[in-house]
Scaffold this active site. Sequence first.
Site, PDB file in Angstrom:
ATOM      1  N   HIS A   1       0.838  -1.218   0.000  1.00  0.00           N
ATOM      2  CA  HIS A   1       0.000   0.000   0.000  1.00  0.00           C
ATOM      3  C   HIS A   1       0.870   1.265   0.000  1.00  0.00           C
ATOM      4  CE1 HIS A   1      -3.311  -2.720   1.272  1.00  0.00           C
ATOM      5  NE2 HIS A   1      -2.350  -3.275   1.998  1.00  0.00           N
TER       6      HIS A   1
ATOM      7  N   SER B   1      12.418  21.575 -17.660  1.00  0.00           N
ATOM      8  CA  SER B   1      11.166  22.318 -17.778  1.00  0.00           C
ATOM      9  C   SER B   1      11.442  23.630 -18.491  1.00  0.00           C
ATOM     10  CB  SER B   1      10.624  22.602 -16.374  1.00  0.00           C
ATOM     11  OG  SER B   1       9.774  23.732 -16.385  1.00  0.00           O
TER      12      SER B   1
ATOM     13  N   LYS C   1      14.228  22.079 -12.634  1.00  0.00           N
ATOM     14  CA  LYS C   1      13.597  20.771 -12.851  1.00  0.00           C
ATOM     15  C   LYS C   1      14.448  19.777 -13.622  1.00  0.00           C
ATOM     16  CE  LYS C   1       9.505  19.923 -12.382  1.00  0.00           C
ATOM     17  NZ  LYS C   1       8.971  18.953 -11.439  1.00  0.00           N
TER      18      LYS C   1
ATOM     19  N   GLU D   1       8.125   8.069 -17.470  1.00  0.00           N
ATOM     20  CA  GLU D   1       6.694   8.387 -17.530  1.00  0.00           C
ATOM     21  C   GLU D   1       6.083   7.910 -18.838  1.00  0.00           C
ATOM     22  OE1 GLU D   1       6.681  12.343 -14.690  1.00  0.00           O
ATOM     23  OE2 GLU D   1       7.152  12.547 -16.789  1.00  0.00           O
TER      24      GLU D   1
ATOM     25  N   GLN E   1      -7.873  -6.887 -42.373  1.00  0.00           N
ATOM     26  CA  GLN E   1      -6.740  -6.077 -42.805  1.00  0.00           C
ATOM     27  C   GLN E   1      -6.330  -5.111 -41.683  1.00  0.00           C
ATOM     28  OE1 GLN E   1      -6.398  -4.524 -46.917  1.00  0.00           O
ATOM     29  NE2 GLN E   1      -6.780  -2.524 -46.010  1.00  0.00           N
TER      30      GLN E   1
HETATM   31  N1  ARG Z   1      -4.461  -6.371 -47.897  1.00  0.00           N
HETATM   32  C1  ARG Z   1      -5.343  -7.451 -47.543  1.00  0.00           C
HETATM   33  C2  ARG Z   1      -5.173  -7.777 -46.038  1.00  0.00           C
HETATM   34  O1  ARG Z   1      -4.216  -7.381 -45.477  1.00  0.00           O
HETATM   35  C3  ARG Z   1      -5.055  -8.628 -48.364  1.00  0.00           C
HETATM   36  C4  ARG Z   1      -6.188  -9.573 -48.488  1.00  0.00           C
HETATM   37  C5  ARG Z   1      -7.179  -9.128 -49.462  1.00  0.00           C
HETATM   38  N2  ARG Z   1      -8.092 -10.164 -49.726  1.00  0.00           N
HETATM   39  C6  ARG Z   1      -9.278  -9.939 -50.241  1.00  0.00           C
HETATM   40  N3  ARG Z   1     -10.048 -10.949 -50.406  1.00  0.00           N
HETATM   41  N4  ARG Z   1      -9.644  -8.721 -50.556  1.00  0.00           N
HETATM   42  O2  ARG Z   1      -6.008  -8.399 -45.443  1.00  0.00           O
END
Ligand code: ARG
Length: 441
Positions: free
Chosen positions: A155, A278, A284, A291, A323
Amino acid sequence: MKLWGGRFAKKTHKAVEDFTRSIHFDQALAKYDLLGSLYHVAVLKRAKLLTPFEYKKLQKGLHSILSDLKSGNLKINNSFEDIHSYIQYLLKQKVGKPADKLQTCRSRNDQVVFATKLYCLDHIKALTEKIHALQKNLRSLANQHKDILMPGYTHLQHAMPIALSDYFHAYLNMITRDTERLGDAAKRISLTMGSGALAGTMIDSKNYSFPAKGDLLKTLTASKNALDTVSDRDFIIEILSALAILSMHLSRMSEDLILWASKEFDFIEIDDAFCTGSSLMPQKKNPDVLEMIRGSAGRMSANLLEILVVMKGLPLSYNRDMQLDKEPLFDAFRLMGSIFDVLSPLLQNLKFKKEKILSQISDETLYATDLAEFLVKNGVSFHDAHQIIGKLIRMSGEKKISLLKFSDSVLGKFHPLLNDKVVQTILNAKRSVLSKKSIKR
Ligand code: ARG
């Protein structure tokens, strides 16, 4: 320029191209995509879908793009949809017609999983080396300051005496678990090819060893389920989880050091080269680096949360949402790497103020548990001992009298076993620390 397009009567709207494009970040996969393609052309050759001549040309072309990448001569054209489309385009420029066969029995859905897995293996390896360097620094701090005893806290209040090296070993243990978690995630990454878009392909791509050397590259295994392979981002989630935990540990270590560097504690001096000043207050010297490491735990948790939320509720198999797995993954490795780059030398240059730290262990309350245990060893129940010593400490605090100044007769009123000699013996930090048999030092 695109890997698709035949069924479309119209040109893609520019806003759609801009919105769906990923090359500005997935170019980080270039090396891994190229290595994947080298595997793939070997698989195609074995399946007799490439002539020996076509195979040679493709292999040479891919190696030449790889060496441009390694030498920093590969210019990325950010107008392409993604790095996979761009590499295909480059290959066509280099080798001509045979490049049209590269995508035979392959989908980006599978390709992107393969490349991302290789990226992860490579980056886990590099990060593990940085973690080991930091562990070495922690170990050497523990050895250098073996003789420094200090108050341990619960604590954030004085609790019991401990060794400064216990702190370093505690962080070492935490970080060791982190490397184990990362190693475990790496072990579970199986490199497969042949899942196609989702249903597998007409050729067998398993048991193919990479034709070049490199410890990164494992033998390809058969995908147990193509649907699972192209849908799976568990490996990213596991890694981001391990990194979020690691980052939380580094945040706690930073907090301890920030406290210790404050005037109130005054246990350490952080080297000037690792502090900032600072713009207004001339005196400072601030621990901004620590941090920011403490604050980075927020970003690392957010990276994990981001992918968890993206994946939640997605129907099998591939969806374009996936993606969006890459930016949090790449960000996590980049941020972690930069944290280790600055934290390792910062630790190496820390100065510990031995006298200041040692002055804290004269606080007599730190020995209350040891006094209670002395009574317990002599037959008093722990409950009674706790009460007796609690009252003794209260009296000492209220009357502002050191326990060492209490006369035998006053001590004897608390318990006949207590006397001046006993108190003298027990109020000793070294004795206290060495008397703890349950931990290995
Ligand atoms: N750039 C896409 C990704 O990173 C590649 C896959 C795309 N596939 C598709 N069926 N459009 O996921």
